[in-house]
Design an enzyme around this catalytic site. Structure first.
Site, PDB file in Angstrom:
ATOM      1  N   GLY A  31       0.820  -1.212   0.000  1.00 34.59           N
ATOM      2  CA  GLY A  31       0.000   0.000   0.000  1.00 34.59           C
ATOM      3  C   GLY A  31       0.849   1.255   0.000  1.00 34.59           C
ATOM      4  O   GLY A  31       2.026   1.219  -0.364  1.00 34.59           O
ATOM      5  N   LEU A  33       0.508   3.736  -2.038  1.00 35.11           N
ATOM      6  CA  LEU A  33       0.879   3.592  -3.447  1.00 35.11           C
ATOM      7  C   LEU A  33       1.405   4.889  -4.060  1.00 35.11           C
ATOM      8  O   LEU A  33       0.998   5.986  -3.679  1.00 35.11           O
ATOM      9  CB  LEU A  33      -0.335   3.115  -4.244  1.00 35.11           C
ATOM     10  N   HIS A  37       4.518   1.820  -8.017  1.00 32.56           N
ATOM     11  CA  HIS A  37       3.571   0.699  -7.999  1.00 32.56           C
ATOM     12  C   HIS A  37       2.735   0.674  -9.274  1.00 32.56           C
ATOM     13  O   HIS A  37       2.437  -0.387  -9.829  1.00 32.56           O
ATOM     14  CB  HIS A  37       2.621   0.820  -6.798  1.00 32.56           C
TER      15      HIS A  37
HETATM   16  P1  AMP Z   1       6.175  -2.156  -1.541  1.00 28.26           P
HETATM   17  O1  AMP Z   1       4.751  -1.672  -1.471  1.00 28.26           O
HETATM   18  O2  AMP Z   1       7.186  -1.153  -1.109  1.00 28.26           O
HETATM   19  O3  AMP Z   1       6.348  -3.524  -0.927  1.00 28.26           O
HETATM   20  O4  AMP Z   1       6.477  -2.349  -3.088  1.00 28.26           O
HETATM   21  C1  AMP Z   1       5.633  -3.161  -3.879  1.00 28.26           C
HETATM   22  C2  AMP Z   1       6.290  -3.380  -5.213  1.00 28.26           C
HETATM   23  O5  AMP Z   1       6.498  -2.122  -5.866  1.00 28.26           O
HETATM   24  C3  AMP Z   1       7.682  -4.042  -5.102  1.00 28.26           C
HETATM   25  O6  AMP Z   1       7.814  -4.977  -6.163  1.00 28.26           O
HETATM   26  C4  AMP Z   1       8.618  -2.872  -5.255  1.00 28.26           C
HETATM   27  O7  AMP Z   1       9.880  -3.243  -5.752  1.00 28.26           O
HETATM   28  C5  AMP Z   1       7.852  -2.027  -6.258  1.00 28.26           C
HETATM   29  N1  AMP Z   1       8.311  -0.638  -6.219  1.00 28.26           N
HETATM   30  C6  AMP Z   1       8.442   0.155  -5.120  1.00 28.26           C
HETATM   31  N2  AMP Z   1       8.951   1.361  -5.450  1.00 28.26           N
HETATM   32  C7  AMP Z   1       9.156   1.332  -6.802  1.00 28.26           C
HETATM   33  C8  AMP Z   1       9.671   2.277  -7.749  1.00 28.26           C
HETATM   34  N3  AMP Z   1      10.083   3.491  -7.370  1.00 28.26           N
HETATM   35  N4  AMP Z   1       9.731   1.903  -9.051  1.00 28.26           N
HETATM   36  C9  AMP Z   1       9.320   0.655  -9.438  1.00 28.26           C
HETATM   37  N5  AMP Z   1       8.823  -0.269  -8.597  1.00 28.26           N
HETATM   38  C10 AMP Z   1       8.748   0.058  -7.291  1.00 28.26           C
END
Ligand code: AMP
Length: 286
Positions: A31, A33, A37
């Protein structure tokens, strides 16, 4: 968009997709977001008939209880963003739904989980692998999408899927950045304005490494160039700097005659930020 709170309800929806032969892409999140994401959702939508997402702040991957408690929770705006991006179904389970009473099964990539970032965050990658394995079993997607920003996480998941013969594709998505180059992260909002301004040092350090590579530096010199740049920012504390072979995830050293992965983690006032780059002899980066 269907918003589901239980595994049974989610499975019913996915079974409907499957009964008409549709393919399913999965994006797992905690979340809070942002556009990073949404890039994963966009990649999944481009390749699949249906996109399923999850929002679950996974307690088992947090070492520090106050970090778990303070993790931002923004469900209403998260749902609006997923809806606007064309997500078909989102699972938002309670921890007891994912970890039933008496739960005792873990998934661990034994070497990778304890190396690099895992060495400074004991138990973190075991928590990640375990929850991702559960979410794969719940949704059973054709493919799942993960950010390259969390470089070691992506490697852990690829290794788990390979080793356990899980029948899905893992797709890595390039890091989405703010205008000044800071990698987007749910944690950025918790930085003070001064730390937010200072945080561009991660990107600057990785850019310096790329320039050093283009000028013919070896891996040790690359590491020195990164440390030097981070040291110029008094608000920054270097927590992790690891240079690895992107395929094997072994530590890399010696001449820069192949592409290597650089993982950087820097702390600002208790907030840990990560960034990553792939650098080759020509200085190319992702
Ligand atoms: P999280 O909500 O932080 O667990 O992230 C969920 C997914 O989004 C994971 O696969 C992260 O690697 C990806 N993600 C988070 N930040 C970024 C970003 N700046 N660019 C691309 N993907 C991201």
């Amino acid at each position: 968009m269907n918003t589901l709170r239980t595994i049974a309800d989610l499975r019913r929806i996915v079974a409907e997709y499957r009964s008409s032969g549709q393919t399913v892409g999965l994006v797992t999140t905690m979340g809070a977001l942002h556009a990073g994401h949404m890039a994963l959702v966009g990649a999944a939508k481009a390749q699949h008939d249906r996109v399923v997402t999850t929002i679950f702040v996974n307690p088992t991957q947090f070492g520090d209880p106050s970090d778990l408690e303070n993790y931002p929770r923004t469900e209403a705006s998260d749902l609006a963003m997923f809806e606007a991006a064309g997500v078909d179904a989102v699972l938002i389970p309670e921890p007891t739904e994912i970890y039933p009473e008496g739960d005792e099964t873990i998934v661990e990539t034994t070497r990778l989980a304890g190396a690099f970032h895992g060495a400074v965050r004991p138990g973190h990658f075991r928590g990640v692998a375990t929850v991702v394995a559960k979410l794969f079993n719940i949704v059973q997607p054709d493919a799942a999408y993960f950010g390259e920003k969390d470089y070691q996480q992506l490697a852990v998941i690829r290794r788990m899927v390979r080793d356990l013969h899980m029948p899905l594709d893992i797709v890595g998505v390039p890091t989405v950045r703010e205008a000044d180059g800071l990698a987007m992260s749910s944690r950025n909002a918790r930085l003070t304005p001064e730390d937010r301004a200072a945080a561009i040092v991660l990107r600057k350090a990785l850019q310096a490494a790329q320039e050093a590579a283009t000028a013919g530096a070896d891996i040790a010199a690359l590491e020195t160039s990164i440390r030097t740049v981070v040291a110029t920012e008094p608000r920054a504390t270097l927590r992790g700097l690891d240079i690895v072979d992107p395929e094997t995830f072994d530590a890399a050293s010696g001449p820069l005659d192949r592409t290597i992965g650089v993982m950087l983690s820097v702390e600002f006032g208790g907030i840990l930020l990560l960034d990553q780059a792939e650098i080759g002899p020509e200085g190319h980066s992702s």
